[in-house]
Scaffold this motif. Structure first.
Motif, PDB file in Angstrom:
ATOM      1  N   ASN A 129       0.827  -1.205   0.000  1.00 13.91           N
ATOM      2  CA  ASN A 129       0.000   0.000   0.000  1.00 13.91           C
ATOM      3  C   ASN A 129       0.862   1.257   0.000  1.00 13.91           C
ATOM      4  O   ASN A 129       1.689   1.459   0.877  1.00 13.91           O
ATOM      5  N   ARG A 130       0.665   2.073  -0.991  1.00  9.35           N
ATOM      6  CA  ARG A 130       1.380   3.334  -1.059  1.00  9.35           C
ATOM      7  C   ARG A 130       0.446   4.528  -1.067  1.00  9.35           C
ATOM      8  O   ARG A 130       0.849   5.647  -0.862  1.00  9.35           O
ATOM      9  N   GLN A 131      -0.806   4.284  -1.339  1.00  8.63           N
ATOM     10  CA  GLN A 131      -1.818   5.335  -1.294  1.00  8.63           C
ATOM     11  C   GLN A 131      -2.938   4.869  -0.365  1.00  8.63           C
ATOM     12  O   GLN A 131      -3.227   3.679  -0.277  1.00  8.63           O
ATOM     13  N   TYR A 132      -3.547   5.833   0.305  1.00 12.66           N
ATOM     14  CA  TYR A 132      -4.612   5.500   1.241  1.00 12.66           C
ATOM     15  C   TYR A 132      -5.927   6.074   0.729  1.00 12.66           C
ATOM     16  O   TYR A 132      -5.971   7.183   0.209  1.00 12.66           O
ATOM     17  N   ASP A 133      -6.988   5.278   0.887  1.00 14.24           N
ATOM     18  CA  ASP A 133      -8.291   5.737   0.416  1.00 14.24           C
ATOM     19  C   ASP A 133      -9.166   6.176   1.589  1.00 14.24           C
ATOM     20  O   ASP A 133     -10.384   6.199   1.489  1.00 14.24           O
ATOM     21  N   HIS A 134      -8.540   6.530   2.707  1.00 11.74           N
ATOM     22  CA  HIS A 134      -9.283   6.965   3.882  1.00 11.74           C
ATOM     23  C   HIS A 134      -9.199   8.493   3.982  1.00 11.74           C
ATOM     24  O   HIS A 134      -8.114   9.064   3.957  1.00 11.74           O
ATOM     25  N   GLU A 135     -10.356   9.116   4.100  1.00 12.02           N
ATOM     26  CA  GLU A 135     -10.381  10.576   4.151  1.00 12.02           C
ATOM     27  C   GLU A 135      -9.701  11.095   5.408  1.00 12.02           C
ATOM     28  O   GLU A 135      -8.896  12.016   5.367  1.00 12.02           O
ATOM     29  N   LYS A 136     -10.032  10.486   6.555  1.00  8.26           N
ATOM     30  CA  LYS A 136      -9.390  10.826   7.821  1.00  8.26           C
ATOM     31  C   LYS A 136      -9.150   9.525   8.568  1.00  8.26           C
ATOM     32  O   LYS A 136     -10.020   8.652   8.598  1.00  8.26           O
ATOM     33  N   ALA A 137      -7.990   9.413   9.185  1.00  7.07           N
ATOM     34  CA  ALA A 137      -7.683   8.135   9.828  1.00  7.07           C
ATOM     35  C   ALA A 137      -6.646   8.301  10.920  1.00  7.07           C
ATOM     36  O   ALA A 137      -5.849   9.246  10.922  1.00  7.07           O
ATOM     37  N   PHE A 138      -6.669   7.344  11.845  1.00  5.05           N
ATOM     38  CA  PHE A 138      -5.626   7.183  12.844  1.00  5.05           C
ATOM     39  C   PHE A 138      -4.831   5.949  12.447  1.00  5.05           C
ATOM     40  O   PHE A 138      -5.412   4.878  12.204  1.00  5.05           O
ATOM     41  N   GLY A 139      -3.529   6.093  12.362  1.00  5.67           N
ATOM     42  CA  GLY A 139      -2.683   4.984  11.936  1.00  5.67           C
ATOM     43  C   GLY A 139      -1.839   4.455  13.075  1.00  5.67           C
ATOM     44  O   GLY A 139      -0.975   5.168  13.602  1.00  5.67           O
ATOM     45  N   LEU A 140      -2.086   3.210  13.471  1.00  3.19           N
ATOM     46  CA  LEU A 140      -1.301   2.568  14.519  1.00  3.19           C
ATOM     47  C   LEU A 140      -0.074   1.911  13.894  1.00  3.19           C
ATOM     48  O   LEU A 140      -0.206   1.025  13.046  1.00  3.19           O
ATOM     49  N   THR A 192      10.530   7.128   8.665  1.00  2.00           N
ATOM     50  CA  THR A 192      10.002   7.093   7.297  1.00  2.00           C
ATOM     51  C   THR A 192       8.503   6.808   7.305  1.00  2.00           C
ATOM     52  O   THR A 192       7.720   7.453   6.594  1.00  2.00           O
ATOM     53  N   ALA A 193       8.090   5.834   8.118  1.00  2.00           N
ATOM     54  CA  ALA A 193       6.673   5.469   8.196  1.00  2.00           C
ATOM     55  C   ALA A 193       5.834   6.618   8.743  1.00  2.00           C
ATOM     56  O   ALA A 193       4.772   6.942   8.207  1.00  2.00           O
ATOM     57  N   VAL A 194       6.306   7.246   9.811  1.00  2.00           N
ATOM     58  CA  VAL A 194       5.574   8.375  10.409  1.00  2.00           C
ATOM     59  C   VAL A 194       5.447   9.516   9.411  1.00  2.00           C
ATOM     60  O   VAL A 194       4.370  10.110   9.250  1.00  2.00           O
ATOM     61  N   GLY A 195       6.528   9.828   8.722  1.00  2.00           N
ATOM     62  CA  GLY A 195       6.483  10.904   7.737  1.00  2.00           C
ATOM     63  C   GLY A 195       5.479  10.643   6.638  1.00  2.00           C
ATOM     64  O   GLY A 195       4.735  11.535   6.226  1.00  2.00           O
ATOM     65  N   ASP A 196       5.425   9.396   6.164  1.00  2.00           N
ATOM     66  CA  ASP A 196       4.479   9.046   5.112  1.00  2.00           C
ATOM     67  C   ASP A 196       3.033   9.126   5.599  1.00  2.00           C
ATOM     68  O   ASP A 196       2.136   9.542   4.855  1.00  2.00           O
ATOM     69  N   LEU A 197       2.796   8.722   6.846  1.00  2.00           N
ATOM     70  CA  LEU A 197       1.447   8.834   7.393  1.00  2.00           C
ATOM     71  C   LEU A 197       1.010  10.296   7.428  1.00  2.00           C
ATOM     72  O   LEU A 197      -0.107  10.635   7.028  1.00  2.00           O
ATOM     73  N   LEU A 198       1.877  11.154   7.918  1.00  2.00           N
ATOM     74  CA  LEU A 198       1.548  12.578   8.003  1.00  2.00           C
ATOM     75  C   LEU A 198       1.303  13.182   6.619  1.00  2.00           C
ATOM     76  O   LEU A 198       0.393  13.999   6.443  1.00  2.00           O
ATOM     77  N   GLU A 199       2.097  12.764   5.645  1.00  2.00           N
ATOM     78  CA  GLU A 199       1.916  13.264   4.278  1.00  2.00           C
ATOM     79  C   GLU A 199       0.561  12.864   3.715  1.00  2.00           C
ATOM     80  O   GLU A 199       0.001  13.542   2.857  1.00  2.00           O
ATOM     81  N   ASN A 200       0.022  11.750   4.199  1.00  2.00           N
ATOM     82  CA  ASN A 200      -1.274  11.248   3.728  1.00  2.00           C
ATOM     83  C   ASN A 200      -2.427  11.618   4.655  1.00  2.00           C
ATOM     84  O   ASN A 200      -3.495  11.013   4.598  1.00  2.00           O
ATOM     85  N   ASN A 201      -2.179  12.619   5.523  1.00  2.00           N
ATOM     86  CA  ASN A 201      -3.222  13.138   6.418  1.00  2.00           C
ATOM     87  C   ASN A 201      -3.732  12.078   7.384  1.00  2.00           C
ATOM     88  O   ASN A 201      -4.911  12.054   7.749  1.00  2.00           O
ATOM     89  N   ILE A 202      -2.846  11.159   7.775  1.00  2.00           N
ATOM     90  CA  ILE A 202      -3.173  10.136   8.762  1.00  2.00           C
ATOM     91  C   ILE A 202      -2.481  10.494  10.066  1.00  2.00           C
ATOM     92  O   ILE A 202      -1.280  10.779  10.080  1.00  2.00           O
ATOM     93  N   PHE A 203      -3.235  10.500  11.153  1.00  2.00           N
ATOM     94  CA  PHE A 203      -2.697  10.860  12.463  1.00  2.00           C
ATOM     95  C   PHE A 203      -1.938   9.662  13.028  1.00  2.00           C
ATOM     96  O   PHE A 203      -2.531   8.633  13.324  1.00  2.00           O
ATOM     97  N   PRO A 204      -0.606   9.775  13.197  1.00  2.00           N
ATOM     98  CA  PRO A 204       0.163   8.619  13.680  1.00  2.00           C
ATOM     99  C   PRO A 204      -0.010   8.404  15.187  1.00  2.00           C
ATOM    100  O   PRO A 204       0.057   9.341  15.980  1.00  2.00           O
ATOM    101  N   ILE A 205      -0.228   7.152  15.562  1.00  2.00           N
ATOM    102  CA  ILE A 205      -0.195   6.726  16.954  1.00  2.00           C
ATOM    103  C   ILE A 205       0.808   5.586  17.006  1.00  2.00           C
ATOM    104  O   ILE A 205       0.567   4.503  16.476  1.00  2.00           O
TER     105      ILE A 205
END
Length: 326
Positions: free
Chosen positions: A40-51, A115-128
């Motif tokens: 997965n390189r693109q996310y289809d979630h408008e808003k999300a929390f990423g664990l 790297t993972a955290v940065g990518d989550l933030l770039e995709n508007n996913i809130f990292p936890i």
């Protein structure tokens, strides 16, 4: 996702997510989505929390602590899945698997986490981010730093008994992350905004207090970090947050009294209680500056009836739902 984080990457384990069945997604185990970072390189979630799990306790071992925190993320997820789901649409909860430490290479695990955290933030996913030792903070910070605009300032708020400002002349470990961040900020000519809540004098030597003063660290000692002193805590916190654009929160579970968190690498009965932490988190979240959060130092080997894991899961649950309601 960038290919370089794949070394040590472990797929999400769907079997961890169990609990009462409602068939209406009333519980988080029914609502969670699983993401394979390999494909997965693109996310289809408008808003999300990423664990994302940081399954590493190499820093604790190097710091002469009690290893065991590497197994903590899965335990936290198992407890989180049992909790109720009140997330409003369009929020989603994503389990993104784990980044593990291979052959004691903590620095590589931290880099992959960043790297993972940065990518989550770039995709508007809130990292936890679920740790792991508190060396999680250096990797987590790296991902946030790379995401921020050059003009944006970051404030780090650490709920902890310890400054974790030990110098790294003898190597990096779970006690050095904020010293490393301070040195990086100095080298990169960035401001270092760091506030600690719950510092215990008997757990930090004179040298660490001197280092905190040298770096301009703001801190509240544990005897002042109480619900009875909430207004002063809020006032000091607001003053700190007013000076920054974004906030990263890190919660070291060993800051809590062992009455609430017996399962940590360095436990003490003299820590803080959940009530002041929840009230403080409300103040932080209401600023609308919180960008990311992690929980560190659960050691399941020493936990009693999953008390500490349940505390960690409840903190994650609290933050998600408060952020979603902004």
């Amino acid at each position: 996702m960038h290919q370089q984080i794949m070394k040590g990457y472990i797929l999400p384990n769907e079997k961890l997510w169990t609990g009462r069945s409602s068939e209406q997604k009333l519980y988080l185990h029914e609502a969670v989505n699983f993401i394979d970072l390999n494909s997965n390189r693109q996310y289809d979630h408008e808003k999300a929390f990423g664990l994302i799990a940081y399954a590493c306790d190499e820093g604790v071992r190097r710091n002469l602590g009690r290893p065991g925190a590497a197994t903590a993320p899965d335990i936290i997820k198992a407890q989180l899945g049992k909790l109720t789901n009140h997330l409003p649409e369009p929020f989603s909860l994503l389990d993104l698997g784990s980044i593990s430490c291979i052959d004691g290479d903590m620095e590589a695990a931290q880099e992959h986490l960043g790297t993972a955290v940065g990518d989550l933030l770039e995709n508007n996913i809130f990292p936890i981010v679920l740790g792991g030792g508190h060396d999680i903070a250096y990797g987590h910070y790296g991902g946030i730093k790379n995401h921020l605009k050059e003009s944006e300032t970051l404030g780090i708020i650490n709920f902890d008994a310890h400054f974790d400002l030990r110098d790294n002349k003898s190597g990096n470990n779970s006690g050095t992350p904020f010293f490393q961040i301070a040195e990086d900020c100095k080298w990169e000519q960035r401001p270092f905004h760091y506030q600690c809540l719950g510092i215990r004098k008997e757990a930090n030597d004179k040298g660490l207090f001197s280092t905190a003063k040298k770096f301009g660290v703001k801190y509240t000692e544990v005897d002042e970090f109480t619900i009875h002193n909430l207004e002063q805590v809020r006032e000091e916190l607001t003053s700190f947050m007013d000076k920054v654009d974004r906030i990263y929160v890190t919660i070291d579970l060993d800051g809590f009294s062992s009455a609430y968190a017996p399962g940590v690498s360095a436990s003490s009965p003299m820590g803080f209680s959940p009530d002041i932490v929840l009230e403080t988190l409300k103040t932080i979240i209401s600023s609308e500056k919180l960008i990311s959060i992690d929980v560190a130092e659960l050691n399941p080997q020493f936990d009693i009836d999953h008390q500490t894991a349940k505390l960690a899961a409840s903190l994650v649950h609290f933050v998600m739902h408060k952020v979603a309601l902004l």
